[in-house]
Design an enzyme around this catalytic site. Sequence first.
Site, PDB file in Angstrom:
ATOM      1  N   ALA A 189       0.852  -1.259  -0.126  1.00 15.17           N
ATOM      2  CA  ALA A 189       0.081   0.052   0.072  1.00 15.17           C
ATOM      3  C   ALA A 189       0.891   1.300   0.121  1.00 15.17           C
ATOM      4  O   ALA A 189       0.664   2.199   0.631  1.00 15.17           O
ATOM      5  CB  ALA A 189      -0.926   0.011   1.244  1.00 15.17           C
ATOM      6  N   VAL A 245       2.085 -10.823   2.281  1.00 14.59           N
ATOM      7  CA  VAL A 245       1.972 -11.901   1.434  1.00 14.59           C
ATOM      8  C   VAL A 245       2.962 -13.077   1.297  1.00 14.59           C
ATOM      9  O   VAL A 245       4.188 -12.501   1.321  1.00 14.59           O
ATOM     10  CB  VAL A 245       1.697 -11.367  -0.192  1.00 14.59           C
ATOM     11  CG1 VAL A 245       1.694 -12.358  -0.986  1.00 14.59           C
ATOM     12  CG2 VAL A 245       0.575 -10.167   0.092  1.00 14.59           C
ATOM     13  N   HIS A 451      -9.378  35.079  -4.826  1.00 23.13           N
ATOM     14  CA  HIS A 451     -10.709  34.678  -4.224  1.00 23.13           C
ATOM     15  C   HIS A 451     -11.706  34.485  -5.339  1.00 23.13           C
ATOM     16  O   HIS A 451     -11.791  35.427  -6.109  1.00 23.13           O
ATOM     17  CB  HIS A 451     -11.274  35.678  -3.031  1.00 23.13           C
ATOM     18  CG  HIS A 451     -12.518  35.111  -2.561  1.00 23.13           C
ATOM     19  ND1 HIS A 451     -12.456  34.130  -1.733  1.00 23.13           N
ATOM     20  CD2 HIS A 451     -13.850  35.581  -2.938  1.00 23.13           C
ATOM     21  CE1 HIS A 451     -13.792  33.817  -1.667  1.00 23.13           C
ATOM     22  NE2 HIS A 451     -14.627  34.566  -2.132  1.00 23.13           N
TER      23      HIS A 451
HETATM   24  P1  AMP Z   1       6.806   1.555  -1.733  1.00 25.90           P
HETATM   25  O1  AMP Z   1       8.162   1.027  -1.546  1.00 25.90           O
HETATM   26  O2  AMP Z   1       6.290   3.001  -1.252  1.00 25.90           O
HETATM   27  O3  AMP Z   1       6.307   1.451  -3.341  1.00 25.90           O
HETATM   28  O4  AMP Z   1       5.789   0.584  -1.071  1.00 25.90           O
HETATM   29  C1  AMP Z   1       5.829  -0.922  -1.325  1.00 25.90           C
HETATM   30  C2  AMP Z   1       5.214  -1.571  -0.166  1.00 25.90           C
HETATM   31  O5  AMP Z   1       5.233  -2.912  -0.135  1.00 25.90           O
HETATM   32  C3  AMP Z   1       5.894  -1.266   1.295  1.00 25.90           C
HETATM   33  O6  AMP Z   1       5.098  -0.673   2.125  1.00 25.90           O
HETATM   34  C4  AMP Z   1       6.090  -2.476   1.702  1.00 25.90           C
HETATM   35  O7  AMP Z   1       5.976  -2.699   3.282  1.00 25.90           O
HETATM   36  C5  AMP Z   1       5.175  -3.446   1.102  1.00 25.90           C
HETATM   37  N1  AMP Z   1       5.498  -5.071   1.021  1.00 25.90           N
HETATM   38  C6  AMP Z   1       6.578  -5.406   0.596  1.00 25.90           C
HETATM   39  N2  AMP Z   1       6.757  -6.748   0.768  1.00 25.90           N
HETATM   40  C7  AMP Z   1       5.358  -7.279   0.914  1.00 25.90           C
HETATM   41  C8  AMP Z   1       4.765  -8.384   1.111  1.00 25.90           C
HETATM   42  N3  AMP Z   1       5.249  -9.454   0.965  1.00 25.90           N
HETATM   43  N4  AMP Z   1       3.389  -8.240   1.556  1.00 25.90           N
HETATM   44  C9  AMP Z   1       2.865  -7.113   1.514  1.00 25.90           C
HETATM   45  N5  AMP Z   1       3.539  -6.219   1.675  1.00 25.90           N
HETATM   46  C10 AMP Z   1       4.532  -5.852   1.270  1.00 25.90           C
END
Ligand code: AMP
Length: 478
Positions: A189, A245, A451
């Site tokens: 997320a 996951v 405004h």
């Molecule tokens: P970003 O680096 O902002 O694109 O976010 C990627 C997100 O994926 C990070 O918040 C991680 O914590 C999340 N993430 C990485 N591996 C997993 C996983 N196996 N399951 C769920 N979330 C994950």
Amino acid sequence: MTDHYDVIVLGAGPAGYVAAIRCAQLGMKTACVEKWLNKNDKPALGGTCLNVGCIPSKALLEATELYHEAKHGFDDLGITCSDIKLDVPKMIARKDKIVSELTGGIEGLFKSNGIDWLVGAGTVIADKHVRVKAHDGSTTEHSADNIIIATGSVPIELPITPLHGDAVVDSTGALEWQSVPGKVCVIGAGIIGLELGSVWRRLGSEVVLLEAMDAFLPMVDAQIAKDAKRTFTKQGLDIQLSARVTGSTVKGDKVIVNYENSDGAQTMEVDKLIVAVGRKAYVHGVLTDEAGVELDERGLIHVNDSCETNVPGIYAIGDVVRGPMLAHKGSEEGVMVAELIAGETSSVNYDVMPNVIYTHPEVAWVGKTEEQLKADGVDYQAGTFPFAASGRAKAKGDTGGLVKILRDKSTDRMLGAHVIGPSASELLGQSVLAMEFDATIEDIAHTIHAHPTLSEAMHEAALSADGRAIHIANRKRR
Ligand code: AMP
Ligand code: FAD
């Protein structure tokens, strides 16, 4: 004989192509090596940002937001829309057209600036020589006084959820679906996961985001992140935190996703899975040992404040080096390096780096969050202004969100600006400019805002940080 250049840039994403153009503007003989092939197998400039990143995602966010508004938002305005039809292939084709116009535009800029595009994959070999392997396998060699590596980044793949056709995709694949999936799971997320999840949610998919961390958008000011989570959840994005996951399997036309949360092992059946777990620096085949360029412990090219590597005259910029993976960050580094090579003084102000999440509402921020200021023991005052109190936001029928401005109580300087709401990405610009110019809240207070505009919310939030907002009750001066 090899061609000799003042500068050879490797990679023509927003870091590399901007560096090349600035070098050429400063009178240097410049070449840029780029290997990208678009989905029609044609060489293209622009990198991730133009081809499969910033631009195509925004094209789809824009189109899907309008579709969603027409379907659900117009009734309140007294406009009845019936028989609204969705043509996903046309929406995707429009996105592709925007991409090809923009990437073609960079090609035009290269020509008008006299930059040689060396089509193929570049490798830095010894003594500031670059070998270019063309797509037909032939190679050429070129030398330069200076080399700028701007080879960018690629999506992180999870071995436990291997990509599979159009069923299990990374961010690139999620920009290509030709019909609306029934149920989509997004792993991660983060910014990319939220933007892509929003696109398909607006078109009607059920969307679940599984996030391993227990915090939502931890880099965002906590008040804004809380507001964002509440709003996105209301829109139907099912954001599950502390959900890691552990694997996925494709069964027929379904994807089975395995994950763990506080209740133990779980399974979910979806139609599509998007892996959006971040990006990693791309250095594959870019450097030979003889080049002598060092990487850091995270696999990024190690550079100093001037983006110079351990080898004098070899620089690296953009996603392939430390710092946020943002197009404008790479572009600014490109300008800085070009100017330093030309013997000018130049720098990048990393403290005033705008960040945006292009959801609806958009989330945008610059500078410090309240949490960072508290941790640093800074004596600050926060001023907030809700869009619900903005005449223009009311007229637009888009009143969710707020602006928060953080003010240093001893210097009156702005320490951070945080916006969730309509056009947050555009509104943030004025705070970025104010911080770059070292403006005080007093300066902003004296700046006349038209405004009715949304920008009045920025003004009022700044006034509120000094206890003198007009259109809301002020918090007690602390
Ligand atoms: P970003 O680096 O902002 O694109 O976010 C990627 C997100 O994926 C990070 O918040 C991680 O914590 C999340 N993430 C990485 N591996 C997993 C996983 N196996 N399951 C769920 N979330 C994950
Ligand atoms: P890249 O854009 O990755 O470009 C690197 C280029 O180098 C590529 O074209 C590649 O083909 C080329 N290359 C690699 N190796 C070689 C070689 N050996 N020889 C020749 N060429 C080579 N950022 C934002 O600021 N705003 C956004 O809204 C935004 N949205 C995004 C949405 C998505 C879906 C994604 C995936 C990313 C988004 N980003 C956004 C991030 C942004 O795209 C990157 O930060 C940016 O593209 C990095 O620029 P760069 O020039 O460093 O690298």
